[in-house]
Structures are given as structure tokens and as C-alpha cells.
Design a protein around this motif. Structure first.
Motif, PDB file in Angstrom:
ATOM      1  N   ALA A  63       0.979  -1.433  -0.278  1.00 37.53           N
ATOM      2  CA  ALA A  63       0.446  -0.233   0.119  1.00 37.53           C
ATOM      3  C   ALA A  63       0.474   1.287  -0.060  1.00 37.53           C
ATOM      4  CB  ALA A  63      -0.870   0.090   1.346  1.00 37.53           C
ATOM      5  N   ARG A  64       1.926   0.737   1.118  1.00 35.79           N
ATOM      6  CA  ARG A  64       2.701   1.917   0.896  1.00 35.79           C
ATOM      7  C   ARG A  64       2.854   2.760  -0.423  1.00 35.79           C
ATOM      8  NH1 ARG A  64       5.421   5.041   4.744  1.00 35.79           N
ATOM      9  NH2 ARG A  64       4.223   4.246   6.138  1.00 35.79           N
ATOM     10  N   LEU A  65       3.898   1.314  -1.363  1.00 38.27           N
ATOM     11  CA  LEU A  65       4.448   1.626  -2.481  1.00 38.27           C
ATOM     12  C   LEU A  65       3.549   2.283  -3.650  1.00 38.27           C
ATOM     13  CD1 LEU A  65       6.442  -1.897  -2.303  1.00 38.27           C
ATOM     14  CD2 LEU A  65       7.868   0.798  -2.727  1.00 38.27           C
ATOM     15  N   SER A  66       2.342   1.908  -3.695  1.00 43.34           N
ATOM     16  CA  SER A  66       1.222   2.298  -4.697  1.00 43.34           C
ATOM     17  C   SER A  66       0.743   3.453  -4.060  1.00 43.34           C
ATOM     18  CB  SER A  66       0.324   0.646  -4.824  1.00 43.34           C
ATOM     19  OG  SER A  66      -0.400   0.844  -3.757  1.00 43.34           O
ATOM     20  N   GLY A  67       0.994   3.483  -2.884  1.00 47.48           N
ATOM     21  CA  GLY A  67       0.758   5.237  -2.482  1.00 47.48           C
ATOM     22  C   GLY A  67      -1.501   5.311  -1.662  1.00 47.48           C
ATOM     23  N   ASP A  87      -5.286 -11.264   0.509  1.00 47.41           N
ATOM     24  CA  ASP A  87      -3.649 -11.023  -0.740  1.00 47.41           C
ATOM     25  C   ASP A  87      -4.306  -9.450  -1.116  1.00 47.41           C
ATOM     26  OD1 ASP A  87      -6.645 -10.664  -2.239  1.00 47.41           O
ATOM     27  OD2 ASP A  87      -6.013 -13.179  -2.791  1.00 47.41           O
ATOM     28  N   ALA A  88      -3.376  -9.387  -2.633  1.00 40.71           N
ATOM     29  CA  ALA A  88      -3.876  -7.880  -2.489  1.00 40.71           C
ATOM     30  C   ALA A  88      -5.365  -7.613  -3.994  1.00 40.71           C
ATOM     31  CB  ALA A  88      -2.861  -8.045  -4.368  1.00 40.71           C
ATOM     32  N   ALA A  89      -5.708  -8.590  -3.611  1.00 40.03           N
ATOM     33  CA  ALA A  89      -6.745  -8.419  -3.955  1.00 40.03           C
ATOM     34  C   ALA A  89      -8.153  -7.606  -2.618  1.00 40.03           C
ATOM     35  CB  ALA A  89      -8.164  -9.450  -5.243  1.00 40.03           C
ATOM     36  N   SER A  95       7.758  -6.464 -13.027  1.00 40.06           N
ATOM     37  CA  SER A  95       7.368  -7.344 -12.223  1.00 40.06           C
ATOM     38  C   SER A  95       6.839  -5.846 -11.448  1.00 40.06           C
ATOM     39  CB  SER A  95       7.680  -8.239 -12.284  1.00 40.06           C
ATOM     40  OG  SER A  95       9.842  -7.752 -11.340  1.00 40.06           O
ATOM     41  N   SER A  96       7.009  -4.730 -10.898  1.00 37.71           N
ATOM     42  CA  SER A  96       7.081  -3.594 -10.084  1.00 37.71           C
ATOM     43  C   SER A  96       6.997  -4.462  -8.589  1.00 37.71           C
ATOM     44  CB  SER A  96       6.080  -3.174 -10.579  1.00 37.71           C
ATOM     45  OG  SER A  96       4.804  -4.003 -10.535  1.00 37.71           O
ATOM     46  N   GLU A  97       5.640  -4.341  -7.711  1.00 33.16           N
ATOM     47  CA  GLU A  97       5.118  -3.947  -6.636  1.00 33.16           C
ATOM     48  C   GLU A  97       5.231  -5.626  -5.352  1.00 33.16           C
ATOM     49  OE1 GLU A  97       2.923  -5.853  -3.520  1.00 33.16           O
ATOM     50  OE2 GLU A  97       1.350  -6.182  -5.457  1.00 33.16           O
ATOM     51  N   GLU A  98       5.694  -6.381  -6.343  1.00 30.00           N
ATOM     52  CA  GLU A  98       6.150  -7.859  -5.681  1.00 30.00           C
ATOM     53  C   GLU A  98       7.175  -7.746  -5.738  1.00 30.00           C
ATOM     54  OE1 GLU A  98       6.016 -13.061  -6.165  1.00 30.00           O
ATOM     55  OE2 GLU A  98       4.406 -11.980  -6.907  1.00 30.00           O
ATOM     56  N   ALA A  99       8.645  -7.375  -6.782  1.00 32.61           N
ATOM     57  CA  ALA A  99       9.556  -7.409  -6.862  1.00 32.61           C
ATOM     58  C   ALA A  99       9.759  -6.218  -5.679  1.00 32.61           C
ATOM     59  CB  ALA A  99      10.020  -7.127  -8.160  1.00 32.61           C
ATOM     60  N   GLU A 100       9.322  -4.695  -5.574  1.00 33.94           N
ATOM     61  CA  GLU A 100       9.518  -4.092  -4.705  1.00 33.94           C
ATOM     62  C   GLU A 100       9.677  -4.723  -3.413  1.00 33.94           C
ATOM     63  OE1 GLU A 100       8.220  -0.802  -8.602  1.00 33.94           O
ATOM     64  OE2 GLU A 100       7.056  -1.037  -6.322  1.00 33.94           O
ATOM     65  N   VAL A 101       8.464  -4.432  -3.274  1.00 34.32           N
ATOM     66  CA  VAL A 101       8.443  -5.666  -2.086  1.00 34.32           C
ATOM     67  C   VAL A 101       9.343  -6.524  -1.121  1.00 34.32           C
ATOM     68  CG1 VAL A 101       6.441  -6.577  -0.294  1.00 34.32           C
ATOM     69  CG2 VAL A 101       5.648  -5.119  -2.156  1.00 34.32           C
ATOM     70  N   ARG A 102       9.554  -6.979  -2.662  1.00 34.91           N
ATOM     71  CA  ARG A 102      11.336  -8.145  -1.676  1.00 34.91           C
ATOM     72  C   ARG A 102      12.147  -7.630  -1.830  1.00 34.91           C
ATOM     73  NH1 ARG A 102      11.935 -13.937  -5.539  1.00 34.91           N
ATOM     74  NH2 ARG A 102       9.187 -13.424  -4.799  1.00 34.91           N
ATOM     75  N   GLY A 113       3.643 -10.866   2.823  1.00 27.53           N
ATOM     76  CA  GLY A 113       3.766 -12.469   2.155  1.00 27.53           C
ATOM     77  C   GLY A 113       2.984 -12.209   1.080  1.00 27.53           C
ATOM     78  N   VAL A 114       1.522 -11.667   1.384  1.00 29.21           N
ATOM     79  CA  VAL A 114       0.546 -12.325   0.195  1.00 29.21           C
ATOM     80  C   VAL A 114       0.288 -11.006  -0.231  1.00 29.21           C
ATOM     81  CG1 VAL A 114       0.121 -14.270   0.961  1.00 29.21           C
ATOM     82  CG2 VAL A 114      -0.938 -12.413   2.035  1.00 29.21           C
ATOM     83  N   GLY A 115       0.515  -9.359  -0.216  1.00 28.23           N
ATOM     84  CA  GLY A 115       0.080  -8.544  -0.866  1.00 28.23           C
ATOM     85  C   GLY A 115      -0.553  -8.037  -0.668  1.00 28.23           C
ATOM     86  N   ASP A 116      -0.855  -7.944   1.199  1.00 28.21           N
ATOM     87  CA  ASP A 116      -2.452  -7.268   2.047  1.00 28.21           C
ATOM     88  C   ASP A 116      -1.951  -5.869   1.468  1.00 28.21           C
ATOM     89  OD1 ASP A 116      -4.167  -6.929   3.544  1.00 28.21           O
ATOM     90  OD2 ASP A 116      -3.716  -8.621   5.194  1.00 28.21           O
ATOM     91  N   ARG A 117      -3.264  -5.112   1.526  1.00 29.12           N
ATOM     92  CA  ARG A 117      -2.617  -3.560   1.522  1.00 29.12           C
ATOM     93  C   ARG A 117      -3.186  -2.716   2.448  1.00 29.12           C
ATOM     94  NH1 ARG A 117      -2.177  -5.450  -4.054  1.00 29.12           N
ATOM     95  NH2 ARG A 117      -0.609  -4.214  -4.828  1.00 29.12           N
TER      96      ARG A 117
END
Length: 723
Positions: free
Chosen positions: A565-569, A672-674, A619-626, A647-651
């Protein structure tokens, strides 16, 4: 006729006598919201704070009389109520200041009698001093190791709010059975060294129950809502009739679980507890076997009056409601004859709540054993909240240790111009010292019994707390100082006895010297990536080699946005929807984007993110989190924490400070991210989670060779295979 109470001056400056009186009792007369700015405390705040400490400062004459009393007391007193002796360190100021010829008598915790304070065993001892002029003083002498040992190597672990971690066996919220499964799996398959959870303290009962784990009824005893009912040994011996009732409860629990996991419902703590309470009432009818009975009796004997008070409060709350200040007058005093009679009349319910405390304590111990058997060097890291609910069991049972009419909070600062009032009554430092810090020792001993480490929320509270008088805004508060040396000595003593670590949450404004004092005693700090900037230089992200080593380094916490969520704003958009922004949306967006942009640029320069000409890796967001977590591995931090929802993309943040009903704080499952809830079983199969922690396992438990971390044999294979 009673004389009218003097009106407290809200805006008048403090005169010299009032300032001296306040200073003599550890009450601040000013504070610094920024290094270059000092704000004077109001006379009203100082006068009411002194009143809460039992000092009358309501008139100039009263101030002069109180000041004279304080000077007399200091001039004639041989010893403070509590004295600290650090192992291996020369001298003790309190003892060095005694008159020549003073004789000492020390009765140690171990039953010895000594005539000097040298080479004392660790413990809380009784000290008597007799001066040549006939004066005598008694004090508690805390003998503590000079510091906690620094753990060998480094560990990584998972951070999670337990209620949010649902398995397909949960009763609508995560429980201790789920925590044991997570610890066993993370230790064996992921190479994790610890799992950190939210405070599991007992809550003020509802409905509605306050869902915040940071406003508990008691910090001394855990909450039975976390019990895995099926793991109670008596569950296997239910009668046929009771088994049918429990089967019906399990079906209802299954519907609660499905509502959260499959239908988008929020976690309903009250509904979960109602089902568990009914089941536990049935289990109580099953006779304890001889061994179980002996274990229960040992628990009762060990916990003593503290447990009896705790269980009595809950039994009385069933009859009179959970707000003890509205109870019949006699019951508001835990030592009154009326309370004693009520306890006797409610003995069956008192025993029920004692039994719940025992069962929960037992399962907590079992979870820690599971974690250690899975290879975790620390196991479970428990969280100690900064205070308790003013109407809860601790505030009732220990009311002589709490400051009446006061609440803990935070002063106005650059992030909150109005200050904060947390609604938690503060401990009185004078009463703590007089008791040898007995309440603090007791709750630490209880927590360390089933913890590999304890995180101290707002660890700065060991040094000072912002007291807000009842009825005044947080801007009209003032700091009250505690004996940090004694508080730290108790903390180090109890942690060393348990062989455990201590992690202090030292985020935000920290007065000079606090972090140094904590580090000197082996207490780790907390470093969150987004806050680690060169604040004394150019303000840019702090290079990894300049981070401190003795800390728990993380990308986020329960009070902050998940990393995605922080990376995406998205965290800015959420605050805008809730009306929480203090500036126009575009300005907030721009600042947030600039902040994350600087970090992403640094990650790219370090080779943790691939550049694609004009932008970041597609590949953006997941790569950025990693990459964010790979960056944490570049720091010297000995402990690295991974927020499990990352670890599962929760926002979705678990808690959004500044909100109450506007946002479902403390009631969301891991998703998850959704936004789809993810079960513990699905987490264990998540390729994204395994990919995130793959590097952590090597960096956390491997050996450093040639600047890189080599994974221990079998650790990464376990991650890859999902073993």
C-alpha cells in the motif's frame, strides 16, 4: 462549611516555588516538541498532576508548605525506597551517599543475610541501613545483571496480529492453535527464528468488547478468547450429552469462520467468545485427573492474590457490568469486607475465571515449546501494552498504584498538533518505588514465562510518560519522570532469569540519552525502514551500513500501511476517503510518491531492483516488496521482521490511527492483494510468501561468507519444496 476549591490557572505561568516543587516530584514544567523549540507546561497541568501524586499545590501557601515538606524529607531520608545495584559495576549512588559508619543488613531473596552490597546474587533483596545518629531506613535492593547478552548471529521472523490469522479450524478468529501451527511451520520449513504477535492480554468484556489489544483489562493475565478449545485435555472426556452441545457450537463457529473467510465479514470477537465461553463452561464439568488437578493447584498457589483479584473482578463484572467505578461503593475497593463477601458468594464463578487463566497460560507455554522444538532460537515474541483500561481488572485491583484522574498520551508535535490522549491511567512512580516495583515485576515474570522475547510498547515510558489531566485536552498535559534505572533493572533482571530478549518500541520522539541507556543494558530498539533517514544531514534514506545493529528492523508495523500500500500510494487514498488528510490530496500524493521514489531509487542503485530504462522493474510491486526486505538484510540489524500480510500482498492496515468506527481497526483477517482473506493453510502454500522469505532464511540463520549469506543446508530446500 467546606471552603471552595481554588480555581486552577489555565494560562498563567508557573512561579518559581511551583516549578521547584514540580521538579522535586519529577513533574516537568516544559517540553520540547522539536529540538529547537521549548513549550512551557500550564500551571493547571502541573497543579493537577501534583495532586494525582498526593501533593497539594492548589494555593501559594500550599505550594510553600509542600516544598518545605519535600526538602525536609530529602534532608532526613537515608535511602530512596528502591536501590539498584548493577552486577560488576562500581558503586551505587544511594549507598555511597550514606553517612560514614552506617551499618547495612541485606536479607537476600535467596534467604541469606549479608552486611555489604558487594557480589550480591541477582534478585530483589531487603536492605536495612542504620546510621550512627540513630536513623534507620529500609529499602528494596534490586541486584541485576549489567546487561542482557547479545544473541549470537541474526534471526528473521514473522510479525502478525494473531486474531487476523485464521485457519480452517479457527472459531472465527486466530487462536493459540493457529499460532502453534504457524510457529512450527515457519521454524521448520522457512527457517524463521521467531514469530511476533500483538498483546494477548485479557480484554474488558463486552459486548461490545474494545477490539484494540492495546487497551486491555489486564496485562498480568492473558485472554481466554485465544484458547483452542479442542486442545484442552478435558475436551476428549466430555459426556455424550455435552459432546452434542459442543458439536452444535462447532457448527456455529464454522459459520463464523466462513463468514470472515468467504463472505467478507469482519472478525467478531464477541461472537467468538460467546461460543467459546459456552464450550468452556461444559469442559469445566469434566473432572480433572490427579495430575491435572495438581498442576491447577500449583498455578493457583503460584499466582496467589493477583489471580484471585483478577478472577474476582471478572466474576463481579458478570453481575454488575465491566465498569467498576459504577459498582456498589463497597465493591469498588478490592480489599473491602463487601468485596470479600461477594467473592465468597461468587466462588464458583471466581474459580471458573481462575481456570480460564490456567488453561490459557498452559496453551501459551505449549506454543513456545512448539516454536523452540521447531528450531526457533527465540520462539514467540510477545507484546507488552503501555497501559490498561481505566475500568479494567488491573485498574481495580491495583488502584493504589495508578494516578487517579490522569491519562497517558503524547504531547503535540510535528505529526499531531493536538497531542494524543490514549485513555490509559499511568502508574504512580512513587507507589511503584515504594513497592519495589512489585506490579511491574509480576507482569514481566508472567510474560517471560512463555516468551522468547518481549516487545515493550512505547519503551520511552520506562523513563517518562505524558500525563493528561481528566477533562483537559492533551495539549494541557505534562511529562512525569519515572526511575528509569530501577525500571530497567527490573526488566533486565526478569528477562535474564527467563533467558529472554527485550525489544523496545522506540519510534517517534525520543528524548536524548534514552536509546543509549537501553543499548547499554542490552535492550534492542525498533527500526522501520521508511523512518530511517539521515535526519541530521541531508534527510535522504539512510544507507544500510549506517543502521544500528541492536534492533528489530522491519518494513512496517500494525499501525502503518502494509508495504504494498505504501509503495502504490494507496495509503494516501485511504486516508483521503476517511477525511484524515491535513492537506490537499495532491500535495499528500506528491509527498508520498517522492518519499517512496527516493527509496526505490536507492534500492535500484544497490542492485536490489532492476532498472528498465526510465522506470522500475515491470514485475513492479511484488519485486519492490521483495527488494525492500532484501535491503533490510543489507543492514547490520540482528533481528529482521517480516509483516506476514506483506507476504501475500495485503494492502489494508490492521489499525489506522486517528479512526474509531470509520475504519475496521483490529477486525480484519490477513488478505491477498485483492482483499480476499487468506487462511493459514493457504499461507503455507503461498509461492509469493516463500519467495519473499527465501533470502531471509539465509540472511537470518546462515553464516556470512565473503559478504554474502550462505543458507544453512536444508533450509532453502524446505522453502522450495514446501516441506
Amino acid at each position: 462549611m467546606t471552603a471552595p476549591r481554588p480555581v486552577e490557572p489555565l494560562d498563567e505561568p508557573l512561579d518559581d516555588d511551583l516549578a521547584r516543587l514540580a521538579e522535586s516530584h519529577g513533574v516537568a514544567t516544559s517540553y520540547q516538541p522539536a529540538p529547537d523549540r521549548t513549550v512551557a507546561a500550564s500551571a493547571a497541568a502541573v497543579i493537577r498532576t501534583l495532586r494525582a501524586l498526593g501533593v497539594d499545590a492548589s494555593t501559594p501557601d500550599a505550594v510553600r508548605a509542600a516544598l518545605a515538606d519535600r526538602r525536609r524529607e530529602n534532608a532526613t531520608r537515608l535511602l530512596p525506597p528502591t536501590v539498584v545495584r548493577w552486577e560488576g559495576e562500581d558503586g551505587c549512588a544511594a549507598l555511597a551517599g550514606l553517612p560514614d559508619g552506617t551499618r547495612l543488613l541485606i536479607e537476600t531473596e535467596q534467604g541469606e543475610t549479608r552486611a555489604d552490597a558487594g557480589q550480591l546474587p541477582p534478585g530483589v533483596h531487603r536492605l536495612t541501613a542504620r546510621a550512627p545518629d540513630g536513623r534507620t531506613a529500609e529499602a528494596q535492593l534490586i541486584a541485576a545483571p549489567a546487561r542482557l547478552p547479545t544473541p549470537a548471529g541474526r534471526s528473521y521472523g514473522l510479525l502478525v496480529q494473531l486474531y487476523s490469522l485464521l485457519s480452517r479450524r479457527s472459531w472465527g478468529m486466530g487462536d493459540l492453535g493457529d499460532l502453534g501451527e504457524l510457529a512450527g511451520w515457519a521454524g521448520r520449513a522457512l527457517g524463521a527464528g521467531f514469530v511476533q504477535v500483538n498483546p494477548l492480554h485479557a480484554a474488558v468484556p463486552g459486548p461490545p468488547t474494545d477490539p484494540s489489544p492495546y487497551r486491555p483489562s489486564s496485562r498480568r493475565f492473558p485472554d481466554p478468547v485465544h484458547l483452542r478449545v479442542e486442545d484442552v485435555p478435558e475436551f476428549a472426556h466430555l459426556s455424550d450429552a455435552d459432546r452434542e452441545q459442543v458439536r452444535a457450537l462447532l457448527e456455529r463457529a464454522g459459520r463464523l469462520r466462513e463468514d470472515v473467510l468467504d463472505k467478507g465479514a469482519l472478525i467478531d470477537r464477541d461472537a467468538v467468545w460467546e461460543l467459546k465461553r459456552e464450550a468452556l463452561e461444559l469442559l469445566r464439568a469434566v473432572p480433572l485427573g490427579p495430575g491435572r488437578r495438581a498442576a491447577y493447584c500449583d498455578f493457583l498457589a503460584r499466582e496467589g492474590r493477583a489471580l484471585e483479584d483478577h478472577a474476582t473482578w471478572y466474576a463481579l463484572a458478570e453481575v454488575h457490568g465491566p465498569r467498576w467505578r459504577t459498582w456498589p461503593a463497597g465493591l469498588r475497593d478490592p480489599r473491602s469486607p463487601e468485596t470479600a463477601r461477594a467473592r465468597a458468594e461468587l466462588m464458583d464463578r471466581v474459580d471458573f475465571h481462575c481456570r480460564l487463566a490456567w488453561l490459557t497460560d498452559s496453551q501459551l507455554g505449549a506454543v513456545q515449546r512448539t516454536a523452540r522444538e521447531a528450531g526457533m532460537p527465540l520462539g514467540i515474541v510477545h507484546d507488552l501494552a503501555v497501559g490498561v483500561h481505566p475500568e479494567g481488572a488491573d485498574a481495580w485491583a491495583q488502584q493504589d498504584h495508578f494516578a487517579a484522574g490522569m491519562s497517558v498520551g503524547a504531547p503535540p508535535d510535528a505529526f499531531n498538533a493536538h497531542g494524543q490522549d490514549w485513555g490509559l491511567p499511568p502508574w504512580r512512580p512513587d507507589r511503584l518505588a515504594a513497592s519495589g516495583y512489585a506490579p511491574f515485576r509480576a507482569l514481566l515474570r508472567a510474560l517471560f514465562r512463555y516468551a522468547g522475547a518481549v516487545r515493550i510498547d512505547h519503551v520511552m515510558g520506562l523513563f517518562r510518560l505524558w500525563w493528561v489531566p481528566e477533562g483537559l485536552p492533551p495539549t494541557e498535559g505534562t511529562y512525569v519522570r519515572y526511575d528509569a534505572e530501577a525500571m530497567l533493572a527490573v526488566l533486565v533482571l526478569e528477562a535474564s532469569r527467563a533467558g529472554a530478549m527485550v525489544i523496545g518500541e522506540d519510534l517517534g520522539t525520543v528524548e536524548p540519552g534514552v536509546r543509549e541507556a537501553l543499548r547499554r543494558r542490552g535492550v534492542f530498539g525498533t527500526s522501520v525502514l521508511w523512518f530511517e533517514r539521515d535526519w541530521e544531514g541531508d534527510g535522504r534514506p539512510l544507507p544500510p551500513d549506517r543502521w544500528r545493529a541492536d534492533c528489530l528492523a522491519t518494513a512496517t508495523t500494525h499501525d502503518l500501511p502494509p508495504t504494498a500500500a505504501r509503495l502504490s500510494g494507496e495509503h494516501v487514498e485511504l486516508r483521503d476517503r476517511l477525511g484524515l488528510l491535513g492537506r490537499p490530496l495532491e500535495a499528500e500524493r506528491a509527498e508520498a510518491a517522492a518519499d517512496t521514489g527516493e527509496w526505490l531509487a536507492l534500492l535500484t542503485r544497490l542492485g536490489l531492483l532492476r532498472s528498465t530504462g526510465g522506470g522500475m522493474d515491470a514485475s513492479s510491486e511484488e519485486a519492490e516488496v521483495r527488494a525492500v526486505h532484501d535491503y533490510l538484510l543489507r543492514t547490520p540489524a540482528r533481528l529482521i521482521g517480516v509483516w506476514l500480510p506483506d507476504g501475500v500482498g495485503d494492502r489494508r492496515p490492521q489499525n489506522l490511527p486517528g479512526t474509531w468506527d470509520e475504519y475496521p481497526n483490529w477486525r480484519l483477517p490477513v488478505a491477498d492483494a485483492a482483499g480476499r482473506p487468506v487462511t493459514l493453510e493457504e499461507l503455507a502454500e503461498s509461492a509469493r510468501l516463500r519467495g519473499l522469505v527465501r533470502g531471509m532464511a539465509g540472511g537470518g540463520r546462515g553464516e556470512e561468507r565473503g559478504g554474502e549469506w550462505e543458507v544453512e543446508p536444508g533450509v532453502e530446500r524446505g522453502v522450495e519444496r514446501g516441506c
